[in-house]
Design a protein around this motif. Sequence first.
Motif, PDB file in Angstrom:
ATOM      1  N   MET A   1       0.767  -1.271   0.066  1.00  0.00           N
ATOM      2  CA  MET A   1      -0.048   0.148  -0.024  1.00  0.00           C
ATOM      3  C   MET A   1       0.811   1.385  -0.182  1.00  0.00           C
ATOM      4  N   ASN A   2       0.628   2.083  -0.821  1.00  0.00           N
ATOM      5  CA  ASN A   2       1.565   3.515  -0.915  1.00  0.00           C
ATOM      6  C   ASN A   2       0.480   4.447   0.030  1.00  0.00           C
ATOM      7  N   LEU A   3       1.142   4.401   1.493  1.00  0.00           N
ATOM      8  CA  LEU A   3       0.684   5.172   2.433  1.00  0.00           C
ATOM      9  C   LEU A   3       0.363   6.665   2.154  1.00  0.00           C
ATOM     10  N   TYR A   4      -0.439   7.462   2.303  1.00  0.00           N
ATOM     11  CA  TYR A   4      -0.557   8.848   1.793  1.00  0.00           C
ATOM     12  C   TYR A   4      -1.404   9.447   2.762  1.00  0.00           C
ATOM     13  N   ARG A   5      -1.163  10.778   3.039  1.00  0.00           N
ATOM     14  CA  ARG A   5      -1.793  11.744   3.886  1.00  0.00           C
ATOM     15  C   ARG A   5      -2.398  13.026   3.318  1.00  0.00           C
ATOM     16  N   VAL A   6      -3.455  13.351   3.444  1.00  0.00           N
ATOM     17  CA  VAL A   6      -4.161  14.880   3.065  1.00  0.00           C
ATOM     18  C   VAL A   6      -4.500  15.534   4.437  1.00  0.00           C
ATOM     19  N   ILE A   7      -4.306  17.064   4.254  1.00  0.00           N
ATOM     20  CA  ILE A   7      -4.803  17.541   5.153  1.00  0.00           C
ATOM     21  C   ILE A   7      -5.379  18.803   4.321  1.00  0.00           C
ATOM     22  N   TYR A   8      -6.584  19.239   4.884  1.00  0.00           N
ATOM     23  CA  TYR A   8      -7.387  20.301   4.269  1.00  0.00           C
ATOM     24  C   TYR A   8      -7.998  20.905   5.541  1.00  0.00           C
ATOM     25  N   SER A   9      -8.381  22.201   4.937  1.00  0.00           N
ATOM     26  CA  SER A   9      -9.429  23.116   5.888  1.00  0.00           C
ATOM     27  C   SER A   9     -10.571  23.427   4.903  1.00  0.00           C
ATOM     28  N   SER A  10     -11.470  23.802   5.795  1.00  0.00           N
ATOM     29  CA  SER A  10     -12.930  24.353   4.850  1.00  0.00           C
ATOM     30  C   SER A  10     -13.683  25.026   6.019  1.00  0.00           C
ATOM     31  N   TYR A  11     -14.614  25.703   5.259  1.00  0.00           N
ATOM     32  CA  TYR A  11     -15.469  26.524   5.934  1.00  0.00           C
ATOM     33  C   TYR A  11     -16.879  25.671   6.023  1.00  0.00           C
ATOM     34  N   ALA A  12     -17.387  25.754   7.380  1.00  0.00           N
ATOM     35  CA  ALA A  12     -18.804  24.998   7.518  1.00  0.00           C
ATOM     36  C   ALA A  12     -19.695  25.958   6.963  1.00  0.00           C
ATOM     37  N   LYS A  13     -20.830  25.299   6.566  1.00  0.00           N
ATOM     38  CA  LYS A  13     -22.212  25.913   6.024  1.00  0.00           C
ATOM     39  C   LYS A  13     -22.533  26.765   7.414  1.00  0.00           C
ATOM     40  N   PRO A  14     -22.901  28.139   7.153  1.00  0.00           N
ATOM     41  CA  PRO A  14     -23.384  28.937   8.409  1.00  0.00           C
ATOM     42  C   PRO A  14     -24.252  28.165   9.338  1.00  0.00           C
ATOM     43  N   ASP A  15     -25.281  27.602   8.920  1.00  0.00           N
ATOM     44  CA  ASP A  15     -26.265  26.916   9.973  1.00  0.00           C
ATOM     45  C   ASP A  15     -25.723  25.505  10.364  1.00  0.00           C
ATOM     46  N   LEU A  16     -24.630  25.213  10.238  1.00  0.00           N
ATOM     47  CA  LEU A  16     -24.244  23.808  10.598  1.00  0.00           C
ATOM     48  C   LEU A  16     -24.697  23.053  12.184  1.00  0.00           C
ATOM     49  N   ASP A  17     -25.565  22.088  12.064  1.00  0.00           N
ATOM     50  CA  ASP A  17     -25.948  21.871  13.654  1.00  0.00           C
ATOM     51  C   ASP A  17     -25.362  20.634  13.947  1.00  0.00           C
ATOM     52  N   ILE A  18     -25.659  20.245  15.336  1.00  0.00           N
ATOM     53  CA  ILE A  18     -24.802  19.069  15.924  1.00  0.00           C
ATOM     54  C   ILE A  18     -25.197  17.793  15.236  1.00  0.00           C
ATOM     55  N   GLN A  19     -26.677  17.737  14.830  1.00  0.00           N
ATOM     56  CA  GLN A  19     -27.304  16.348  14.032  1.00  0.00           C
ATOM     57  C   GLN A  19     -26.289  16.468  12.689  1.00  0.00           C
ATOM     58  N   GLU A  20     -26.088  17.500  12.080  1.00  0.00           N
ATOM     59  CA  GLU A  20     -25.227  17.363  10.728  1.00  0.00           C
ATOM     60  C   GLU A  20     -23.800  16.657  10.808  1.00  0.00           C
ATOM     61  N   LEU A  21     -23.372  17.208  12.177  1.00  0.00           N
ATOM     62  CA  LEU A  21     -22.091  16.658  12.595  1.00  0.00           C
ATOM     63  C   LEU A  21     -22.105  15.244  12.730  1.00  0.00           C
ATOM     64  N   LYS A  22     -23.043  14.820  13.551  1.00  0.00           N
ATOM     65  CA  LYS A  22     -23.124  13.329  13.793  1.00  0.00           C
ATOM     66  C   LYS A  22     -23.282  12.730  12.492  1.00  0.00           C
ATOM     67  N   ASP A  23     -24.122  13.270  11.747  1.00  0.00           N
ATOM     68  CA  ASP A  23     -24.361  12.659  10.192  1.00  0.00           C
ATOM     69  C   ASP A  23     -23.043  12.261   9.430  1.00  0.00           C
ATOM     70  N   ILE A  24     -22.270  13.318   9.544  1.00  0.00           N
ATOM     71  CA  ILE A  24     -20.757  13.359   8.908  1.00  0.00           C
ATOM     72  C   ILE A  24     -20.044  12.315   9.483  1.00  0.00           C
ATOM     73  N   MET A  25     -20.071  12.329  10.824  1.00  0.00           N
ATOM     74  CA  MET A  25     -19.236  11.217  11.481  1.00  0.00           C
ATOM     75  C   MET A  25     -19.653   9.793  11.219  1.00  0.00           C
ATOM     76  N   GLU A  26     -21.096   9.656  11.100  1.00  0.00           N
ATOM     77  CA  GLU A  26     -21.572   8.271  11.088  1.00  0.00           C
ATOM     78  C   GLU A  26     -21.074   7.721   9.596  1.00  0.00           C
ATOM     79  N   ALA A  27     -21.173   8.502   8.568  1.00  0.00           N
ATOM     80  CA  ALA A  27     -20.790   8.140   7.254  1.00  0.00           C
ATOM     81  C   ALA A  27     -19.366   8.046   7.092  1.00  0.00           C
ATOM     82  N   SER A  28     -18.533   9.076   7.813  1.00  0.00           N
ATOM     83  CA  SER A  28     -17.080   8.713   7.923  1.00  0.00           C
ATOM     84  C   SER A  28     -16.882   7.657   8.519  1.00  0.00           C
TER      85      SER A  28
END
Length: 150
Positions: A1-28
């Motif tokens: 395996m070619n082990l690789y690392r990506v680091i990025y930053s981004s801006y959250a959508k203005p009204d991001l809520d805790i449920q959306e963070l949980k959805d992101i975590m679940e899929a991730s």
Amino acid sequence: MNLYRVIYSSYAKPDLDIQELKDIMEASTKNNKEDGITGLLCYGDSMFLQLLEGDQEKVSTTYHRIARDERHHGPLLIECQSISKRLFEVWSMQAIQLTDLNREQVNNIVLKYSGSALFRPNSMTPLQCVSFLKEMATLFQLSDSVILEL
Ligand code: FAD
């Protein structure tokens, strides 16, 4: 395996809520486990900083899928490089919300790496990002904050 690392930053959508963070975590957690990807996602002051590590092709495909997600915008690639070992091999993806941790300790770390009181990962160097994420991971592990752990 070619082990690789990506680091990025981004801006959250203005009204991001805790449920959306949980959805992101679940899929991730589900997808990353299947793809052998590990890493860390920090969220604070309406910004994300994420580190993804694993097989180069899988990390690349995952990053491009994430970049299209409407729950954030303006992804900035901070680092893409081959690595010899993982930094966060125990976490398929762990999301850390800065407001869940000790405020004073978080403020000190943010100030040290962002150069301002606001969490601004887009102004940090790759090395600063890695150091920041490692310090946050340590702080998180020492705290009893498990709100986003699935
Ligand atoms: P789906 O089954 O398609 O979706 C799971 C749930 O997420 C759905 O119920 C839906 O409510 C919600 N959802 C999915 N896509 C969107 C969207 N575009 N807009 C709004 N809601 C949506 N994915 C990973 O696999 N690994 C990661 O490390 C990762 N990190 C992320 C970091 C950030 C900052 C963001 C914003 C997203 C991240 N994601 C990650 C999510 C990624 O962008 C995709 O949404 C996800 O990979 C789709 O997976 P799926 O097809 O299995 O989920």
